[in-house]
Design a protein around this motif. Structure first.
Motif, short mmCIF file in Angstrom:
data_model
loop_
_atom_site.label_atom_id
_atom_site.label_comp_id
_atom_site.label_asym_id
_atom_site.label_seq_id
_atom_site.Cartn_x
_atom_site.Cartn_y
_atom_site.Cartn_z
N GLY A 283 -6.42 -6.25 -0.03
CA GLY A 283 -6.48 -7.18 -1.15
C GLY A 283 -6.99 -8.55 -0.72
O GLY A 283 -7.75 -8.68 0.25
N GLN B 87 0.82 -1.21 0.00
CA GLN B 87 0.00 0.00 0.00
C GLN B 87 0.85 1.26 0.00
O GLN B 87 1.97 1.27 0.48
CB GLN B 87 -0.96 0.02 1.18
N GLU C 36 -9.58 -2.75 -0.57
CA GLU C 36 -8.61 -2.46 -1.62
C GLU C 36 -7.19 -2.54 -1.10
O GLU C 36 -6.31 -3.10 -1.74
CB GLU C 36 -8.86 -1.05 -2.17
N ASP D 221 -12.36 0.89 1.14
CA ASP D 221 -10.97 1.31 1.16
C ASP D 221 -10.06 0.24 1.76
O ASP D 221 -8.99 -0.05 1.25
CB ASP D 221 -10.94 2.58 2.01
#
Lengths: 584, 358, 406
Positions: free
Chosen positions: C281, B270, C278, C275
């Motif tokens: 994952g 991320q 995402e 959020d």
């Protein structure tokens, strides 16, 4: 300067355009568009966008003399037009890639509507280009009109916009004084009404015009005519008026602005402390928040009414204890770093600040100081049966603290200890050779600085009645350091000015929330580049900075003052007059 | 008389420092002994200790790569480039948003992982370099001759500015770095199961560190950088373009940071606008720990910091019976920093810059 | 109190003026004052949410919920609604300043905020002193609605930690049959509170907590803390009620730590957002997250999400947008209920009446469930759903699998 410097105009125009497109792309234009400066006429977003072309026109046309009217205006036109191009590019980009928004989240349909005046991409783009080009011409026009006309207009315009920007603050002050009926006539819900704006503009413009044409001379003459005794009396008067003003300020400003002043005051208190450590003694401390936290936590565990409270003493009893504990902490944390210099000191003190914060958060100390859940129900100061609750009441407490700290700093700066600090700041080895006791001198700086910070922390805890560990993060240390440097390192009035600009101003502009830190960052850069010595430099520091060259035999302040304006020359001028490349 | 008093007081400081470091060393030894021989707290297998170490090394290699930027810039300008963490973030986010995610959704990332990674990394490096050069030009260069604290403040300003600029550009949400199948899963080396991502990160870091070392030591530009670091005036007299060399130094540091950012994305999956701040501070710590101004020092400092953060809490803190030990890893990291600097004020392998130039 | 005096005097003055102008008379009979809104002027409400700093997503997301609620409402009796957005900074001092700013503007009718409980403590005290009503979409600390410490006029639509933490413990112990569990918090009052309640409830049920760990919210390398937890148990159930960034790191790395392969992992509403899916994952697959019960036929939420996507170009970026939407609607409904409107369109809203109207909210159907405010200001639907992350039509989604009703 007979030809138009196309390259320069293009460079400036495009740079301004990229800036305008960037502020649009990061969402500032859209967010600020909701903020009317003049109700239903002009928004802050538009000002932001259009300022780019005005400035581009102004800057690009600077090379021409006032006589070359045609060339000046043409340069402005070119720069203004080129400034529009990147913005148009942004509009085009959204037309070509409708889902660009999945990447650039702030490039929204609303933004494009704002940029194109709601007329659709093609017609709107044309209008945008036309408006920005014209504004570029407008910017260059400043060079063409004689300055006795253009200056008052610019000042009037800028002041009106600033008033519009601060209308919310003004509303807060005026409403209790004159009532909402009257303020309703002057202000829209956000921003000035058009009539008000026009009146304000006319008043300021004509006022300034009159002042520059007549008033200033009068004043100068009258000042010259004064005898020294009267001048002395005037000075005393000014001090008295200043003190009275400080005392009645909270009643004029109302609750919210006083709250802002309280915060500024706490930062001034910390700034004065750090000024001793960094400004006087030259010890770069990035973990100053540690002592603030220690002061706050001592106040918390001594006076909390909750289960964590150890004792039931009053605020006034706990206050000296908090300060003493902070001073001791200053000595303890100061000792290991005594032999470190410069940036090593910076990172280690930064580490101390983080250690204190992490320990305060930790489960290890949770049974004693509350861990993540903090300490609640901390006592407010009490005088007799009267409890200090409102910001107006805390104001006087903080004012007293600042006055004390300022007095101590001021006396110390001229005392033997202050001289020793400054000698040590300049060169430790030489200072030691001169017989200055480095250990004692350094530790005293750390201890006194820590004491001020602890005092601020204790008041902070009591003001909020509750403290949580994440209030004591690195940003506070950074903020305090920034404000003393922006104000002018080593300078007491500089601390006040720095705190007002870096703490007070962002508080007043809270509505820009998301972009507050962006502007704070930009402000730090711009201010440091324009005024590396700070906004209100101390006399010593100013001499040093100006005497940056090796020619110490010339008295620097004579050389660096501009012969006509008596203002310090810009940095470039000073740089050009020096020969060496070495920094300190 | 005064001399004698002074002697006593200096001795007092020495005594304090001696007590301080003895106390820390005793605590560390006590905790370790309690843990290893008496099994206080959780009991770990050998595999668990190896896991701690490898995770620490992987994190440490990232710190090392970022620390390079601090060390290089400090070497030539003697300034703490606070905005370096933001160079790291800017390249990573831009490459993730504009290259990695489109490549992933087009399927190239799966079919052509190495070329894609190269493209992503180059983009990140380019953007980081661009941001670094812009920052240097606007916020640092005009202040070459100002007092040392002034560029520190503009660096802090630049840090805030870029953080919130990129937040405005890409939003405040987390942008996930796409998963690359070939790099997921584990691989066995010398009987140890190691995550592939960690291996990639370590290998890439070593290559870049060594490459940079030779670049600075051998290449002409590298020599210019070292000459400027030694003495700007003399370097200028020798025909070195000082401004250009400083800009190159920034660019090299930022390129390393950009590459580190992609490795960060690969390892943690991320990216977000705040991702640069904490690693930036850690890397700065690592640079000082290793000896600021020295490239091997940055590498060593980064690794030491990464490992001590991972191994320290279970080893000595749990041994002392401290609850929530991992929360206190920053305390360990900074205490170690103080300890190292008390023993060796110039860092683990730094030259004595502190005395000479600071 | 001085402000209130001003208020009352101003209100009286205004009332007199209106009376002189003829038309219907409106007089403020409210115990703590009224807000008067001239014809055509907007009804102003304020928000105090965290929109800067590392927690910015949390508040930005909630603020969008507020904005959408205002947009959906359009206007009330011909008055548009306007939002004054303030920043609570997620700190006590930020909450205090934002609150002082809001109460210094007497045209503001009510407040949505704060985001963080730490900011809520001083803010609610100031709101109480000045006669305002505030509804928080995401404060969860028990202390805020504890009968001894709750301030007048304070309400919230988020779940009290005590409810949510206990729900997860019930789910783990009774539904999954876990007997050995562990928890991680990040030193934030919200996560520490939830993790502690979970620990206590789980132990009360008869389970064993083998590790209660803490990690820095900005930590990236969380393998060490997970290794410690694996070595301590390994637990059958691991609970980390943190926010997106740390949550995604923990979720991804937990899959890589030996010994945690069989462990069920769970979080709370701080991560219950697209959020998070995402960011984490596929590693999030099979994870349990507690939150409001959205299991019923919820057309309103579907519409809300469409508007959100349309207005802000992304899916919700955090978890409390829905709570903020409901909070705003409760406030606006209360305004509709208590507002007196004269013939010329002047509106008068009593502050005590407004507080009472919010407190009387009962059976309100929002997008987070059926909301009823209790006497301490807790308005959230007591039903808590535990959602499992599953693959639905090729994408990850939250599927409610358990309902907890205390």
């Amino acid at each position: 300067m007979s030809r138009i410097d196309l390259r320069n105009a293009a460079k400036i125009g495009l740079m301004a355009g990229v800036a305008a497109a960037s502020v649009s792309a990061i969402g500032m234009v859209q967010t600020f568009d909701e903020r009317d400066l003049i109700t239903n006429v002009l928004t802050l977003g538009q000002v932001l966008l259009f300022a780019a072309s005005v400035l581009a026109g102004y800057q690009a046309a600077q090379q021409h003399t006032a006589a070359e009217r045609g060339r000046t205006l043409l340069t402005g036109l070119i720069a203004g037009f080129l400034a529009a191009l990147p913005v148009l590019g942004l509009v085009l980009l959204t037309a070509l890639f409708p889902n660009i928004r999945t990447k650039l989240v702030n490039v929204s349909a609303t933004l494009i509507q704002i940029l194109t005046f709601g007329l659709g991409p093609s017609l709107g783009s044309l209008l945008l280009a036309a408006v920005m080009t014209l504004l570029g011409v407008g910017g260059s026009l400043i060079h063409v009109i004689p300055s006795r006309i253009s200056r008052p207009i610019i000042i009037g315009l800028v002041s009106t916009l600033v008033l519009g920007l601060l209308s919310e603050v003004l509303l807060g002050v005026l409403r209790p004084l004159v009532g909402s009926q009257v303020t309703g006539l002057l202000f829209g819900t956000k921003g000035l009404r058009l009539v008000t704006a026009a009146v304000v503009f006319l008043l300021i413009t004509s006022g300034y015009w009159w002042w520059s044409a007549r008033g200033e001379e009068d004043m100068q003459l009258r000042l010259q005519a004064q005898n020294p005794e009267r001048a002395q009396r005037m000075r005393t008067m000014r001090v008295v008026v200043g003190i009275v003003l400080l005392l009645i300020l909270p009643f004029i400003l109302g609750t919210y602005l006083t709250e802002v002043l309280d915060i500024v005051g706490l930062f001034i208190l910390m700034g004065l402390g750090l000024n001793i450590v960094v400004g006087y003694a030259g010890l770069l401390d990035l973990g100053y928040v540690a002592f603030f936290a220690i002061g706050a936590y001592v106040m918390g565990i001594l006076t909390s009414q909750s289960a964590l409270g150890l004792t039931d003493i009053s605020f006034w009893m706990a206050l000296p204890i908090a300060v003493i504990v902070s001073v001791v902490a200053g000595l303890v944390l100061g000792t290991p770093v005594l032999r470190m210099r410069g940036d090593y000191l910076a990172i280690v003190t930064l580490g101390f600040g983080e250690i204190i914060r992490v320990l305060a958060t930790s489960d290890l100390l949770k049974p004693y100081i509350g861990g993540a859940q903090g300490i609640l129900q901390i006592r407010k100061p009490q005088i007799g049966s009267f409890q200090l609750v409102q910001p107006e009441e805390f104001y006087f407490l903080i004012l007293a603290g600042c006055a004390l700290a300022a007095f101590v700093s001021w006396r110390l700066s001229d005392a033997r200890l202050g001289r020793q600090w400054m000698a040590m700041r300049e060169d430790e080895d030489v200072a030691e050779a001169m017989g200055i006791h480095l250990v004692k001198t350094k530790l005293l700086a750390f201890a006194i600085g820590a004491g001020f910070s602890g005092l601020a922390g204790a008041i902070f805890a009591s003001r909020l009645s509750s403290i949580f560990p994440h209030s004591f993060n690195l940003l506070i240390s950074i903020n305090v350091l920034s404000l003393i440097i922006v104000g002018g390192i080593g300078s007491l009035p500089g601390v006040v000015v720095g705190a007002l600009v870096l703490v007070g101003l962002p508080e007043l502009l809270r509505e820009f929330a998301e972009y507050r830190l962006l502007m704070y960052g930009a402000l730090l850069i711009v201010m440091m580049i324009r005024k590396p010595a700070g906004l209100w430099p101390s006399a010593v520091q100013q001499r040093e900075l100006e005497g940056v060259g090796e020619e110490t035999d010339t008295f620097p302040s004579e050389r660096a003052l501009h012969p006509e304006t008596h203002e310090p020359m810009s940095e470039q001028v000073v740089e050009a007059s020096t020969t060496t490349v070495r920094g300190s | 008389m005064a001399q004698a008093l002074r002697r006593i007081e200096i001795d007092f400081v020495d005594l304090f420092l001696w007590l301080f470091r003895t106390a820390i060393i005793i605590l560390v030894i006590w905790g370790t002994v309690a843990k290893v021989f008496f099994g206080v707290g959780t009991e770990y297998s050998t595999a668990a200790w190896i896991d701690f170490t490898i995770a620490g090394i992987a994190q440490g290699s990232l710190y090392a790569l970022i620390a390079l930027g601090y060390t290089l810039v400090y070497g030539v300008l003697f300034m703490i480039n606070f905005a370096h963490g933001e160079f790291f973030m800017s390249g990573t986010m831009t490459a993730t948003v504009f290259v990695a995610i489109p490549l992933a959704s087009a399927g190239y990332l799966d079919s052509n992982p190495f070329m894609s990674m190269l493209a992503i990394m180059l983009t990140a490096m380019l953007v980081s370099v661009g941001i670094a050069l812009l920052t240097e030009r606007v916020a640092y260069r005009p202040l070459r001759r100002a007092p040392r604290l002034v560029p520190l403040i503009t660096a802090i300003g630049a840090s805030f500015f870029w953080q919130y600029f990129f937040r405005g550009l890409y939003g405040s949400a987390v942008v996930p770095f796409p998963n690359i199948p070939i790099f997921s899963g584990t691989i066995e080396i010398f009987g140890l199961e190691i995550l592939r991502t960690r291996l990639v990160v370590m290998a890439a870091s070593i290559i870049m560190l060594v490459g940079l070392y030779f670049f600075v030591m051998r290449s002409k530009t590298g020599k210019a950088i070292r000459a400027v670091a030694e003495d700007k005036d003399v370097a200028a007299l020798m025909g070195v373009n000082v401004d250009r060399t400083i800009a190159i130094t920034f660019a090299v540091g930022a390129a390393m940071a950009g590459a580190a950012g992609i490795l960060y994305g690969l390892m943690f999956g991320q990216t977000h606008f705040f991702m640069g701040f904490v690693p930036g501070i850690k890397a700065f710590t690592a640079a000082v720990l290793g000896g600021i101004g020295s490239i091997p020092g940055a590498a060593l400092g980064g690794l030491f910091l990464g490992v001590i953060e991972a191994v320290g809490p279970p080893l000595f803190l749990e041994g002392l019976g401290i609850p929530g030990a991992h929360q206190l890893k920053d305390v360990i990291a900074f205490t170690m920093l103080v300890l190292v600097l008390i023993f060796r004020p110039q860092g683990i392998i730094g030259e004595r810059l502190a005395e000479k130039k600071a | 109190m001085k402000r209130l005096m001003y208020f009352i005097m101003l209100a009286l003055l205004a009332a007199t003026l209106v009376a002189c102008g003829g038309g219907q008379q409106l007089t403020c009979e409210d115990a703590i004052g009224c807000v008067e809104i001239a014809p055509g002027d907007p009804i102003r409400i304020a928000s105090a949410l965290v929109i800067t700093g590392p927690n910015a997503q949390l508040g930005t997301d909630s603020q969008r919920g507020v904005e959408i609620a205002i947009e959906d409402r359009g206007e009330i009796e011909g008055h548009p609604i306007e939002l004054q957005a303030e920043d609570d900074g997620c700190t006590a001092e930020g909450g205090q300043t934002a609150a002082q700013k809001i109460v210094s503007d007497p045209t503001i009718v009510g407040v949505i905020g704060t985001s963080c409980s730490g900011a809520g403590v001083p803010a609610s005290a100031i709101m109480a002193d000045n006669g305002f009503v505030m509804i928080s979409p995401s404060n969860t600390a028990p202390v805020l609605t504890h009968p001894d410490t709750r301030e007048e006029g304070y309400f919230r639509t988020a779940h009290n930690d005590e409810v949510q933490g206990a729900a997860m413990a019930q789910f783990a112990y009774n539904e999954l049959g876990a007997r050995v569990a562990a928890a991680i918090h990040d030193g934030d009052p919200y996560t520490e509170g939830l993790a502690s309640v979970f620990r206590d409830s789980f132990e009360e049920l008869g389970g064993e907590i083998v590790a209660f760990e803490a990690e820095d919210p900005n930590a990236t390398n969380v393998t060490p803390v997970l290794t410690t937890i694996a070595a301590a148990g390994p637990p059958e159930f691991l609970y980390y009620p943190v926010f997106t960034v740390l949550g995604a790191n923990l979720t991804q790395q937990a899959r890589q730590v030996e010994g945690l392969g069989e462990t069920d992992v769970a979080g709370a509403d701080g991560m219950l957002s697209p959020d998070f899916l995402e960011a984490a994952g596929d590693a999030a697959l099979g994870m349990y997250l507690s939150g409001p019960d959205l299991g019923f036929e919820n057309q309103a939420y579907t519409d809300f999400l469409a508007t959100y996507q349309e207005n802000y170009g992304s899916e919700p970026v955090a978890a409390f947008h829905a709570h903020a939407y409901d909070a705003t609607n409760i406030l606006l409904d209360a305004i509709v209920e208590v507002a007196q409107v004269s013939d010329d369109g002047t509106m008068l809203i009593g502050r005590q009446a407004l507080r009472d109207a919010v407190a009387a909210t009962s059976g309100y159907t929002g997008i987070t469930g059926t909301l009823t405010c209790d006497e301490n200001g807790d308005c959230a639907d007591p039903a808590i759903a535990v959602n499992e992350v599953q693959e639905v039509e090729g994408a990850l989604d939250f599927v409610p699998i358990f309902n907890y009703v205390p």
